[in-house]
Enzyme design. Structure first.
Site, PDB file in Angstrom:
ATOM      1  N   CYS A 128       0.644  -1.158  -0.071  1.00  0.00           N
ATOM      2  CA  CYS A 128      -0.044   0.077  -0.192  1.00  0.00           C
ATOM      3  C   CYS A 128       0.831   1.274   0.161  1.00  0.00           C
ATOM      4  O   CYS A 128       1.625   1.552  -1.182  1.00  0.00           O
ATOM      5  CB  CYS A 128      -0.885  -0.075   1.256  1.00  0.00           C
ATOM      6  SG  CYS A 128      -2.361   1.075   0.869  1.00  0.00           S
ATOM      7  N   HIS A 230      -3.651  -5.302   0.364  1.00  0.00           N
ATOM      8  CA  HIS A 230      -3.024  -5.684   1.474  1.00  0.00           C
ATOM      9  C   HIS A 230      -2.707  -6.925   1.838  1.00  0.00           C
ATOM     10  O   HIS A 230      -4.032  -7.808   2.500  1.00  0.00           O
ATOM     11  CB  HIS A 230      -3.930  -4.910   2.835  1.00  0.00           C
ATOM     12  CG  HIS A 230      -3.526  -3.788   3.268  1.00  0.00           C
ATOM     13  ND1 HIS A 230      -2.568  -3.115   4.080  1.00  0.00           N
ATOM     14  CD2 HIS A 230      -4.115  -2.536   2.623  1.00  0.00           C
ATOM     15  CE1 HIS A 230      -2.530  -1.849   4.058  1.00  0.00           C
ATOM     16  NE2 HIS A 230      -3.155  -1.404   3.112  1.00  0.00           N
ATOM     17  N   GLU A 232      -1.393  -9.069   3.873  1.00  0.00           N
ATOM     18  CA  GLU A 232      -1.052  -9.431   5.125  1.00  0.00           C
ATOM     19  C   GLU A 232      -2.667  -9.432   5.981  1.00  0.00           C
ATOM     20  O   GLU A 232      -2.972 -10.135   6.694  1.00  0.00           O
ATOM     21  CB  GLU A 232      -0.342  -8.436   5.951  1.00  0.00           C
ATOM     22  CG  GLU A 232      -0.834  -7.262   6.299  1.00  0.00           C
ATOM     23  CD  GLU A 232      -1.133  -6.011   5.283  1.00  0.00           C
ATOM     24  OE1 GLU A 232      -0.724  -6.500   4.107  1.00  0.00           O
ATOM     25  OE2 GLU A 232      -1.479  -5.064   5.751  1.00  0.00           O
TER      26      GLU A 232
END
Ligand code: MN
Length: 261
Positions: A128, A230, A232
Protein backbone atom coordinates in the site's frame (compact mmCIF):
# COMPACT_ATOMS: atom_id res chain seq x y z
CA UNK A 1 49.06 -34.59 20.24
CA UNK A 2 45.68 -33.35 21.47
CA UNK A 3 46.49 -29.85 20.19
CA UNK A 4 47.27 -31.10 16.65
CA UNK A 5 44.12 -33.14 16.59
CA UNK A 6 42.09 -29.99 17.26
CA UNK A 7 43.95 -28.05 14.55
CA UNK A 8 43.16 -30.82 12.08
CA UNK A 9 39.50 -30.59 13.02
CA UNK A 10 39.31 -26.80 12.52
CA UNK A 11 38.37 -26.78 8.79
CA UNK A 12 35.54 -29.21 9.49
CA UNK A 13 34.33 -27.20 12.46
CA UNK A 14 34.30 -23.96 10.42
CA UNK A 15 32.46 -25.61 7.51
CA UNK A 16 29.91 -26.87 10.02
CA UNK A 17 29.51 -23.40 11.56
CA UNK A 18 29.22 -21.77 8.13
CA UNK A 19 26.51 -24.25 7.08
CA UNK A 20 24.68 -23.53 10.32
CA UNK A 21 24.83 -19.79 9.76
CA UNK A 22 23.78 -19.82 6.11
CA UNK A 23 20.75 -21.94 6.92
CA UNK A 24 19.54 -19.60 9.62
CA UNK A 25 16.00 -18.23 9.35
CA UNK A 26 16.07 -14.90 7.47
CA UNK A 27 15.23 -11.75 9.40
CA UNK A 28 12.60 -9.64 7.68
CA UNK A 29 12.55 -6.02 8.84
CA UNK A 30 9.13 -4.35 8.71
CA UNK A 31 8.88 -0.56 8.80
CA UNK A 32 7.09 0.66 11.92
CA UNK A 33 5.52 4.00 12.78
CA UNK A 34 4.92 6.13 15.86
CA UNK A 35 1.59 6.69 17.60
CA UNK A 36 2.08 9.37 20.23
CA UNK A 37 5.13 8.09 22.07
CA UNK A 38 4.60 4.43 21.10
CA UNK A 39 6.51 2.56 18.36
CA UNK A 40 3.87 0.53 16.49
CA UNK A 41 3.15 -2.03 13.79
CA UNK A 42 0.07 -4.15 13.07
CA UNK A 43 0.29 -7.80 14.06
CA UNK A 44 -1.07 -8.70 10.58
CA UNK A 45 2.43 -7.96 9.15
CA UNK A 46 4.24 -9.79 11.95
CA UNK A 47 2.11 -12.93 11.61
CA UNK A 48 2.34 -12.94 7.80
CA UNK A 49 6.16 -12.90 7.91
CA UNK A 50 6.12 -15.70 10.48
CA UNK A 51 3.76 -17.77 8.30
CA UNK A 52 6.01 -17.05 5.30
CA UNK A 53 8.95 -18.63 7.15
CA UNK A 54 10.87 -15.51 8.26
CA UNK A 55 11.67 -13.84 11.57
CA UNK A 56 9.61 -10.64 11.79
CA UNK A 57 11.66 -7.71 13.09
CA UNK A 58 9.89 -4.39 13.66
CA UNK A 59 12.01 -1.42 12.55
CA UNK A 60 11.36 1.50 14.90
CA UNK A 61 10.94 4.86 13.15
CA UNK A 62 14.12 6.92 13.12
CA UNK A 63 15.39 9.79 11.00
CA UNK A 64 18.99 9.07 12.02
CA UNK A 65 20.64 7.77 8.84
CA UNK A 66 23.37 5.95 10.80
CA UNK A 67 20.71 4.04 12.71
CA UNK A 68 18.85 3.30 9.47
CA UNK A 69 22.05 1.79 8.03
CA UNK A 70 22.57 -0.21 11.22
CA UNK A 71 19.02 -1.55 11.01
CA UNK A 72 19.51 -2.56 7.37
CA UNK A 73 22.82 -4.28 8.17
CA UNK A 74 20.92 -6.56 10.53
CA UNK A 75 18.09 -7.68 8.24
CA UNK A 76 17.91 -9.90 5.13
CA UNK A 77 14.65 -8.58 3.65
CA UNK A 78 12.55 -5.41 4.00
CA UNK A 79 8.78 -4.97 4.12
CA UNK A 80 7.42 -1.43 3.84
CA UNK A 81 4.10 -1.25 5.67
CA UNK A 82 0.96 0.76 4.89
CA UNK A 83 -0.01 4.14 6.34
CA UNK A 84 -0.57 7.83 5.67
CA UNK A 85 -0.17 9.80 2.45
CA UNK A 86 3.32 10.78 1.31
CA UNK A 87 4.04 14.53 1.19
CA UNK A 88 3.61 15.45 -2.52
CA UNK A 89 6.35 18.10 -2.24
CA UNK A 90 8.78 15.14 -2.16
CA UNK A 91 7.80 14.20 -5.74
CA UNK A 92 7.51 17.78 -6.90
CA UNK A 93 3.75 18.48 -6.62
CA UNK A 94 1.71 21.02 -4.66
CA UNK A 95 -0.67 19.49 -2.09
CA UNK A 96 -4.10 18.65 -3.56
CA UNK A 97 -7.17 19.76 -1.57
CA UNK A 98 -8.04 16.12 -0.84
CA UNK A 99 -4.56 15.17 0.36
CA UNK A 100 -4.76 13.23 3.63
CA UNK A 101 -2.53 13.42 6.71
CA UNK A 102 1.21 13.45 6.03
CA UNK A 103 3.98 12.66 8.53
CA UNK A 104 7.36 14.08 7.60
CA UNK A 105 9.38 11.88 9.93
CA UNK A 106 7.83 8.73 8.51
CA UNK A 107 8.38 9.98 4.95
CA UNK A 108 12.08 10.51 5.72
CA UNK A 109 12.39 7.11 7.45
CA UNK A 110 10.58 5.17 4.70
CA UNK A 111 12.38 6.79 1.76
CA UNK A 112 15.80 6.43 3.40
CA UNK A 113 15.09 2.77 4.21
CA UNK A 114 14.11 2.04 0.60
CA UNK A 115 16.95 3.99 -1.07
CA UNK A 116 19.60 2.43 1.17
CA UNK A 117 18.06 -1.07 0.90
CA UNK A 118 18.18 -0.83 -2.91
CA UNK A 119 21.90 0.10 -2.73
CA UNK A 120 22.53 -2.88 -0.44
CA UNK A 121 20.49 -5.17 -2.75
CA UNK A 122 18.13 -6.09 0.08
CA UNK A 123 14.85 -7.52 -1.33
CA UNK A 124 11.83 -5.28 -0.70
CA UNK A 125 8.09 -5.96 -0.46
CA UNK A 126 6.12 -2.69 -0.43
CA UNK A 127 2.51 -2.82 0.76
CA UNK A 128 0.00 0.00 0.00
CA UNK A 129 1.85 3.14 1.18
CA UNK A 130 4.96 0.95 0.97
CA UNK A 131 4.34 0.37 -2.76
CA UNK A 132 3.81 4.10 -3.28
CA UNK A 133 6.96 4.89 -1.26
CA UNK A 134 8.95 2.45 -3.44
CA UNK A 135 7.76 4.30 -6.56
CA UNK A 136 8.54 7.75 -5.07
CA UNK A 137 11.96 6.63 -3.78
CA UNK A 138 12.83 5.44 -7.29
CA UNK A 139 11.69 8.70 -8.90
CA UNK A 140 7.96 8.26 -9.64
CA UNK A 141 4.87 10.28 -8.67
CA UNK A 142 1.41 9.61 -7.17
CA UNK A 143 -2.23 10.49 -7.70
CA UNK A 144 -3.02 12.39 -4.49
CA UNK A 145 -6.73 11.51 -4.52
CA UNK A 146 -8.19 8.88 -6.85
CA UNK A 147 -11.92 9.93 -6.62
CA UNK A 148 -11.22 13.55 -7.61
CA UNK A 149 -8.35 12.94 -10.04
CA UNK A 150 -9.44 9.84 -11.96
CA UNK A 151 -12.68 9.78 -13.92
CA UNK A 152 -14.87 6.68 -13.56
CA UNK A 153 -12.65 5.20 -10.87
CA UNK A 154 -14.12 2.29 -8.94
CA UNK A 155 -14.28 2.27 -5.11
CA UNK A 156 -10.81 1.81 -3.64
CA UNK A 157 -11.68 2.77 -0.04
CA UNK A 158 -13.70 -0.25 1.04
CA UNK A 159 -15.63 -0.19 4.32
CA UNK A 160 -15.57 -3.96 4.77
CA UNK A 161 -13.14 -6.01 6.88
CA UNK A 162 -9.43 -6.34 6.01
CA UNK A 163 -9.93 -9.86 4.62
CA UNK A 164 -12.85 -8.92 2.35
CA UNK A 165 -11.92 -8.76 -1.35
CA UNK A 166 -13.75 -5.81 -2.90
CA UNK A 167 -12.35 -5.44 -6.44
CA UNK A 168 -10.57 -7.50 -9.09
CA UNK A 169 -7.06 -7.00 -10.47
CA UNK A 170 -5.57 -8.21 -13.71
CA UNK A 171 -2.12 -9.72 -13.32
CA UNK A 172 0.35 -9.15 -16.16
CA UNK A 173 1.89 -12.23 -17.74
CA UNK A 174 5.60 -13.00 -17.35
CA UNK A 175 5.91 -11.12 -14.07
CA UNK A 176 7.12 -12.32 -10.68
CA UNK A 177 3.63 -11.69 -9.31
CA UNK A 178 2.01 -13.97 -11.91
CA UNK A 179 4.57 -16.71 -11.19
CA UNK A 180 3.83 -16.40 -7.46
CA UNK A 181 0.04 -16.25 -7.59
CA UNK A 182 -0.34 -18.54 -10.63
CA UNK A 183 -3.44 -16.72 -11.90
CA UNK A 184 -4.39 -14.01 -14.42
CA UNK A 185 -6.93 -12.26 -12.19
CA UNK A 186 -7.45 -12.05 -8.45
CA UNK A 187 -9.85 -10.38 -6.03
CA UNK A 188 -8.14 -7.99 -3.60
CA UNK A 189 -8.98 -5.75 -0.67
CA UNK A 190 -8.61 -1.99 -1.14
CA UNK A 191 -7.82 0.68 1.47
CA UNK A 192 -6.27 3.52 -0.50
CA UNK A 193 -7.26 6.87 -2.00
CA UNK A 194 -3.88 7.39 -3.65
CA UNK A 195 -2.02 5.36 -6.28
CA UNK A 196 0.97 5.44 -8.61
CA UNK A 197 0.75 8.09 -11.36
CA UNK A 198 4.09 8.23 -13.20
CA UNK A 199 5.93 4.94 -12.87
CA UNK A 200 9.53 5.25 -11.65
CA UNK A 201 12.34 4.16 -13.99
CA UNK A 202 13.38 0.60 -13.17
CA UNK A 203 9.83 -0.49 -12.25
CA UNK A 204 7.28 -2.40 -14.34
CA UNK A 205 3.53 -2.75 -13.77
CA UNK A 206 2.47 -6.27 -12.75
CA UNK A 207 -1.16 -5.69 -11.67
CA UNK A 208 -3.91 -3.26 -12.66
CA UNK A 209 -7.56 -2.72 -11.57
CA UNK A 210 -10.46 -2.39 -14.09
CA UNK A 211 -10.29 1.45 -13.92
CA UNK A 212 -6.59 1.40 -14.88
CA UNK A 213 -5.19 2.02 -11.40
CA UNK A 214 -1.77 0.44 -10.84
CA UNK A 215 -2.22 -2.26 -8.18
CA UNK A 216 1.19 -3.91 -8.39
CA UNK A 217 4.75 -3.13 -9.51
CA UNK A 218 8.06 -4.95 -9.50
CA UNK A 219 11.62 -3.90 -10.19
CA UNK A 220 13.41 -4.92 -13.38
CA UNK A 221 16.18 -6.49 -11.28
CA UNK A 222 13.61 -8.75 -9.58
CA UNK A 223 14.54 -7.57 -6.08
CA UNK A 224 11.42 -5.50 -5.28
CA UNK A 225 7.68 -6.04 -5.45
CA UNK A 226 5.03 -3.49 -4.50
CA UNK A 227 1.30 -4.17 -4.12
CA UNK A 228 -1.44 -1.59 -3.62
CA UNK A 229 -3.63 -4.08 -1.72
CA UNK A 230 -3.02 -5.62 1.71
CA UNK A 231 -1.96 -9.30 1.41
CA UNK A 232 -1.29 -9.45 5.17
CA UNK A 233 -4.98 -8.64 5.82
CA UNK A 234 -5.88 -12.00 4.24
CA UNK A 235 -2.98 -14.09 5.57
CA UNK A 236 -3.56 -12.97 9.15
CA UNK A 237 -7.16 -14.20 8.95
CA UNK A 238 -6.17 -17.61 7.56
CA UNK A 239 -6.72 -16.94 3.84
CA UNK A 240 -3.37 -17.94 2.31
CA UNK A 241 -4.02 -16.89 -1.30
CA UNK A 242 -1.37 -14.13 -1.01
CA UNK A 243 1.01 -15.97 1.35
CA UNK A 244 3.38 -16.57 -1.64
CA UNK A 245 4.32 -12.86 -1.48
CA UNK A 246 5.72 -13.37 2.04
CA UNK A 247 7.32 -16.68 1.07
CA UNK A 248 8.94 -14.85 -1.87
CA UNK A 249 10.66 -12.24 0.28
CA UNK A 250 11.81 -14.90 2.78
CA UNK A 251 13.32 -16.97 -0.07
CA UNK A 252 15.00 -13.89 -1.59
CA UNK A 253 16.29 -12.93 1.87
CA UNK A 254 17.66 -16.44 2.41
CA UNK A 255 19.64 -16.29 -0.86
CA UNK A 256 20.98 -12.85 -0.01
CA UNK A 257 22.08 -13.83 3.49
CA UNK A 258 24.02 -16.76 1.95
CA UNK A 259 25.81 -14.74 -0.71
CA UNK A 260 26.64 -11.80 1.57
CA UNK A 261 28.67 -13.95 3.97
MN1 MN B 1 -7.55 -0.80 -5.01
Amino acid sequence: MKKYFFVLLLPFVSVFLFAQQSDRTPIIGISGYVDGTTAKLGMTYVESVRKGGGIPFILPLSTDTLMIDDLLNNIDGLIMSGGEDIDPLIYGEEPHIMLGKVTHQRDTFDLQLIKRAIKKKIPILGICRGEQALNVAMGGTLYQDIPSQIENAIEHSQKEARNYASHPIQIEENTILSSLLKCKTAMVNSFHHQSIKELAPGLIVCAISPDGIIEGVESEDGLSIGVQFHPEGFVFHGDNQFLPLFEWIVEKAKKRSRTSM
